[in-house]
Each structure stands twice: as structure tokens, then as C-alpha cells.
Design a protein around this motif. Structure first.
Motif, PDB file in Angstrom:
ATOM      1  N   PHE A  48      43.757  39.609  43.047  1.00 51.16           N
ATOM      2  CA  PHE A  48      43.360  39.235  41.696  1.00 51.16           C
ATOM      3  C   PHE A  48      44.003  40.141  40.653  1.00 51.16           C
ATOM      4  O   PHE A  48      44.252  39.715  39.522  1.00 51.16           O
ATOM      5  N   LEU A  49      44.251  41.390  41.021  1.00 46.44           N
ATOM      6  CA  LEU A  49      44.821  42.329  40.057  1.00 46.44           C
ATOM      7  C   LEU A  49      46.342  42.244  39.993  1.00 46.44           C
ATOM      8  O   LEU A  49      46.930  42.399  38.924  1.00 46.44           O
ATOM      9  N   VAL A  50      46.990  42.001  41.118  1.00 49.42           N
ATOM     10  CA  VAL A  50      48.435  41.754  41.084  1.00 49.42           C
ATOM     11  C   VAL A  50      48.697  40.443  40.340  1.00 49.42           C
ATOM     12  O   VAL A  50      49.585  40.346  39.502  1.00 49.42           O
ATOM     13  N   ASP A  51      47.919  39.421  40.648  1.00 51.96           N
ATOM     14  CA  ASP A  51      47.868  38.154  39.915  1.00 51.96           C
ATOM     15  C   ASP A  51      49.259  37.584  39.588  1.00 51.96           C
ATOM     16  O   ASP A  51      49.666  37.552  38.426  1.00 51.96           O
ATOM     17  N   PRO A  52      49.986  37.120  40.606  1.00 51.87           N
ATOM     18  CA  PRO A  52      51.337  36.594  40.348  1.00 51.87           C
ATOM     19  C   PRO A  52      51.349  35.344  39.480  1.00 51.87           C
ATOM     20  O   PRO A  52      52.340  35.082  38.792  1.00 51.87           O
ATOM     21  N   PHE A  53      50.264  34.564  39.495  1.00 51.47           N
ATOM     22  CA  PHE A  53      50.233  33.343  38.683  1.00 51.47           C
ATOM     23  C   PHE A  53      50.296  33.658  37.194  1.00 51.47           C
ATOM     24  O   PHE A  53      50.942  32.955  36.423  1.00 51.47           O
ATOM     25  N   GLU A 113      40.647  35.257  28.884  1.00 52.06           N
ATOM     26  CA  GLU A 113      41.304  34.656  27.734  1.00 52.06           C
ATOM     27  C   GLU A 113      42.697  34.149  28.103  1.00 52.06           C
ATOM     28  O   GLU A 113      43.489  33.785  27.230  1.00 52.06           O
ATOM     29  N   ALA A 114      42.986  34.144  29.414  1.00 53.45           N
ATOM     30  CA  ALA A 114      44.257  33.645  29.950  1.00 53.45           C
ATOM     31  C   ALA A 114      45.452  34.387  29.385  1.00 53.45           C
ATOM     32  O   ALA A 114      46.472  33.789  29.029  1.00 53.45           O
ATOM     33  N   LYS A 115      45.348  35.723  29.295  1.00 53.23           N
ATOM     34  CA  LYS A 115      46.485  36.513  28.837  1.00 53.23           C
ATOM     35  C   LYS A 115      46.612  37.761  29.685  1.00 53.23           C
ATOM     36  O   LYS A 115      45.651  38.199  30.323  1.00 53.23           O
ATOM     37  N   ARG A 116      47.817  38.313  29.710  1.00 55.18           N
ATOM     38  CA  ARG A 116      48.079  39.523  30.467  1.00 55.18           C
ATOM     39  C   ARG A 116      47.520  40.729  29.741  1.00 55.18           C
ATOM     40  O   ARG A 116      47.586  40.822  28.509  1.00 55.18           O
ATOM     41  N   SER A 117      46.947  41.667  30.500  1.00 54.68           N
ATOM     42  CA  SER A 117      46.422  42.882  29.905  1.00 54.68           C
ATOM     43  C   SER A 117      47.567  43.749  29.390  1.00 54.68           C
ATOM     44  O   SER A 117      48.681  43.719  29.921  1.00 54.68           O
ATOM     45  N   ALA A 118      47.282  44.543  28.354  1.00 64.21           N
ATOM     46  CA  ALA A 118      48.291  45.453  27.810  1.00 64.21           C
ATOM     47  C   ALA A 118      48.695  46.504  28.828  1.00 64.21           C
ATOM     48  O   ALA A 118      49.775  47.089  28.746  1.00 64.21           O
ATOM     49  N   THR A 119      47.826  46.776  29.829  1.00 61.58           N
ATOM     50  CA  THR A 119      48.178  47.748  30.868  1.00 61.58           C
ATOM     51  C   THR A 119      49.194  47.174  31.843  1.00 61.58           C
ATOM     52  O   THR A 119      49.851  47.913  32.567  1.00 61.58           O
ATOM     53  N   GLN A 120      49.315  45.840  31.886  1.00 70.44           N
ATOM     54  CA  GLN A 120      50.257  45.198  32.787  1.00 70.44           C
ATOM     55  C   GLN A 120      51.538  44.778  32.075  1.00 70.44           C
ATOM     56  O   GLN A 120      52.597  44.698  32.694  1.00 70.44           O
ATOM     57  N   GLU A 121      51.423  44.478  30.785  1.00 72.75           N
ATOM     58  CA  GLU A 121      52.592  43.986  30.063  1.00 72.75           C
ATOM     59  C   GLU A 121      52.470  44.365  28.600  1.00 72.75           C
ATOM     60  O   GLU A 121      51.691  43.768  27.858  1.00 72.75           O
ATOM     61  N   ALA A 122      53.228  45.358  28.199  1.00 71.38           N
ATOM     62  CA  ALA A 122      53.189  45.794  26.811  1.00 71.38           C
ATOM     63  C   ALA A 122      53.979  44.837  25.932  1.00 71.38           C
ATOM     64  O   ALA A 122      54.838  44.094  26.405  1.00 71.38           O
ATOM     65  N   SER A 123      53.665  44.858  24.656  1.00 69.90           N
ATOM     66  CA  SER A 123      54.356  43.993  23.712  1.00 69.90           C
ATOM     67  C   SER A 123      55.849  44.302  23.706  1.00 69.90           C
ATOM     68  O   SER A 123      56.273  45.448  23.567  1.00 69.90           O
ATOM     69  N   PRO A 166      60.427  45.616  34.293  1.00 72.09           N
ATOM     70  CA  PRO A 166      58.961  45.723  34.342  1.00 72.09           C
ATOM     71  C   PRO A 166      58.282  44.783  35.337  1.00 72.09           C
ATOM     72  O   PRO A 166      57.065  44.767  35.411  1.00 72.09           O
ATOM     73  N   LEU A 167      59.062  43.978  36.104  1.00 73.21           N
ATOM     74  CA  LEU A 167      58.408  43.001  36.975  1.00 73.21           C
ATOM     75  C   LEU A 167      57.613  43.672  38.099  1.00 73.21           C
ATOM     76  O   LEU A 167      56.434  43.362  38.308  1.00 73.21           O
ATOM     77  N   GLY A 168      58.269  44.573  38.848  1.00 68.38           N
ATOM     78  CA  GLY A 168      57.578  45.219  39.966  1.00 68.38           C
ATOM     79  C   GLY A 168      56.451  46.112  39.500  1.00 68.38           C
ATOM     80  O   GLY A 168      55.340  46.073  40.013  1.00 68.38           O
ATOM     81  N   ILE A 169      56.773  46.929  38.523  1.00 74.09           N
ATOM     82  CA  ILE A 169      55.790  47.826  37.915  1.00 74.09           C
ATOM     83  C   ILE A 169      56.088  47.877  36.414  1.00 74.09           C
ATOM     84  O   ILE A 169      57.230  48.096  36.028  1.00 74.09           O
ATOM     85  N   PRO A 170      55.170  47.582  35.529  1.00 73.37           N
ATOM     86  CA  PRO A 170      53.720  47.457  35.774  1.00 73.37           C
ATOM     87  C   PRO A 170      53.185  46.029  35.860  1.00 73.37           C
ATOM     88  O   PRO A 170      51.991  45.834  35.944  1.00 73.37           O
ATOM     89  N   MET A 171      54.065  44.979  35.811  1.00 79.28           N
ATOM     90  CA  MET A 171      53.526  43.621  35.765  1.00 79.28           C
ATOM     91  C   MET A 171      52.776  43.247  37.038  1.00 79.28           C
ATOM     92  O   MET A 171      51.727  42.610  36.986  1.00 79.28           O
TER      93      MET A 171
END
Length: 229
Positions: free
Chosen positions: A32-37, A108-118, A134-139
Motif C-alpha cells: 500500500f505504501l509503495v503503491d505502484p498504481f 484524495e487520490a494524490k501522491r504525498s509530498a514525501t513521495q513526490e515533491a513538486s 525519482p522513480l525508485g526513490i522516493p516515488m
């Protein structure tokens, strides 16, 4: 006289076995946390100008990076706890808060800022190879996934116990599924559509919020703030 169905009895014993419960917890929390979808949109944007072969290669590199990062924290988790004097209850509370914030973003169907910064997606689209960052880390292997692995490792009584094997197995399965999801990102997006992906992310977010609260409650219970039932 009532006789139990042997098959039903065996199934019940399997479902209540400690290793089955721990395996389900490890796989669900890490996946759920890796969440590739949720990463499909960013992945397609980053690889917009890539052909199918390069897209598959980038997905593979991202998932290998995710596997290496999460496995490293799993193997070194106990050492990190001892080195910094961190107790499991304290990490459960901190990890629960991080997972809660990520889960609320997923609702809210959005990526967290900890996983994907602006700006990460736009910047990565100009890189020759964005599979590692950023795909492997942190996405994929973001702070939430790392925290979840660390909390799970903290619950392992013996380093060479079956729990550690289940954690490593859950990481492996998650990374394999993530590769297939990202490699087929275009087809998945066509089948599910943006609405379908958002619904799936929201469902996973709801389950993640419940999991985060369980980590939080476990930490408070171990600290003695909440009485054990």
C-alpha cells in the motif's frame, strides 16, 4: 453429534496461524505504501518520449532500486534501532503518523509530498534515465515504505526467524508487482481510466489509514499510555 468439516477446520487453522497474519500484515503495509498504481501518472509523464523497451527498462531499474533500498533497511533495521537508541513503541507512533499523512493524501487520490515533491516529474522527464531517482526513490521506496519496513523489523524477535523471511518476501513480491504494473502502465491506464485509478488509490488509502492507526495504537499501548485489552 455435530462434526466439523476437516477442510473448514484446516482453513481456519491456516487463517489464524501467526505466520499467515504476519505475512498479510507485511505484504499489505509495504504494498500500500509503495503503491505502484498511484505512480502510473508520473511514470507515464516521465517516460512520455520513451519507446516500449526503454519504458520497461526504466520500470525494472526503479523496482530494483526500490528492492535494494527496502531490503537494506530491513536487514539493518535492528542495528539502526540500537545505534540511535530508538525503541519500537516510539517508532510505531512516529511511523503511524507518517503513514496516516500519506493515507490521507491517498484518500484524495494524490501522491504525498514525501513521495513526490513538486516539480519532480517535470525535472525527471528531461533526465536520460530517471529509473533510480525519482522513480525508485522516493516515488516507490519513500519514507512511508521505509518506516513500515522498520516497524515490521522492530517486531521480529529473532533476526533469523520466519518473520524476517516474510518481510523480505513481501518486499520481493511488492517489487515484482510494481514492475509489472509500471511496465504495463499505458494499458492499465486505458483499462481502468483516470477514474478507476483514483478509486483504487482511495481504497488503498483507506486501508492504509486503518493500518496507520493500528501502528499508532500499538505504540501507545506498548508505551503504557493505553491499557492493554
Amino acid at each position: 453429534m455435530y462434526l466439523q468439516n476437516p477442510a473448514a477446520t484446516a482453513l481456519h487453522e491456516l487463517q489464524t496461524a501467526p505466520w499467515v497474519r504476519f505475512a498479510a500484515l507485511a505484504l499489505s503495509s509495504i504494498f500500500f505504501l509503495v503503491d505502484p498504481f498511484a505512480a502510473i501518472g508520473s511514470f507515464l509523464a516521465i517516460t512520455a518520449n520513451a519507446d516500449a523497451e526503454k519504458r520497461s527498462r526504466m520500470a525494472r531499474k526503479a523496482c530494483i532500486t526500490c528492492f535494494i533500498v527496502l531490503t537494506s533497511f530491513a536487514l539493518c533495521g535492528q542495528l539502526i534501532f540500537r545505534m540511535f537508541g530508538i525503541t519500537l513503541p516510539a517508532f510505531e507512533v512516529a511511523g503511524g503518523l507518517i503513514l496516516l499523512l500519506i493515507g490521507l493524501d491517498m484518500l484524495e487520490a494524490k501522491r504525498s509530498a514525501t513521495q513526490e515533491a513538486s516539480g519532480d516529474t517535470e525535472e525527471a522527464s528531461h533526465k536520460e534515465d530517471a529509473g533510480i531517482v525519482p522513480l525508485g526513490i522516493p516515488m516507490l521506496a519513500g519514507p512511508g515504505a521505509i518506516s513500515s519496513v522498520m516497524v515490521l523489523v522492530g517486531q521480529v524477535p529473532k533476526f533469523f526467524g520466519y518473520e524476517m523471511g516474510l518481510i523480505l518476501g513481501a518486499i520481493t513480491v511488492t517489487c515484482l508487482i510494481s514492475y509489472f504494473v509500471l511496465a504495463a502502465a499505458g494499458r492499465i491506464r486505458l483499462v481502468l481510466g483516470e477514474t478507476g485509478i483514483r478509486i483504487l488509490v482511495r481504497i488503498m488509502g483507506l486501508l492504509l489509514v486503518a493500518l496507520a492507526m493500528q501502528f499508532f495504537v500499538n505504540g501507545l499501548t506498548d508505551l503504557g499510555v493505553i491499557a492493554k485489552q
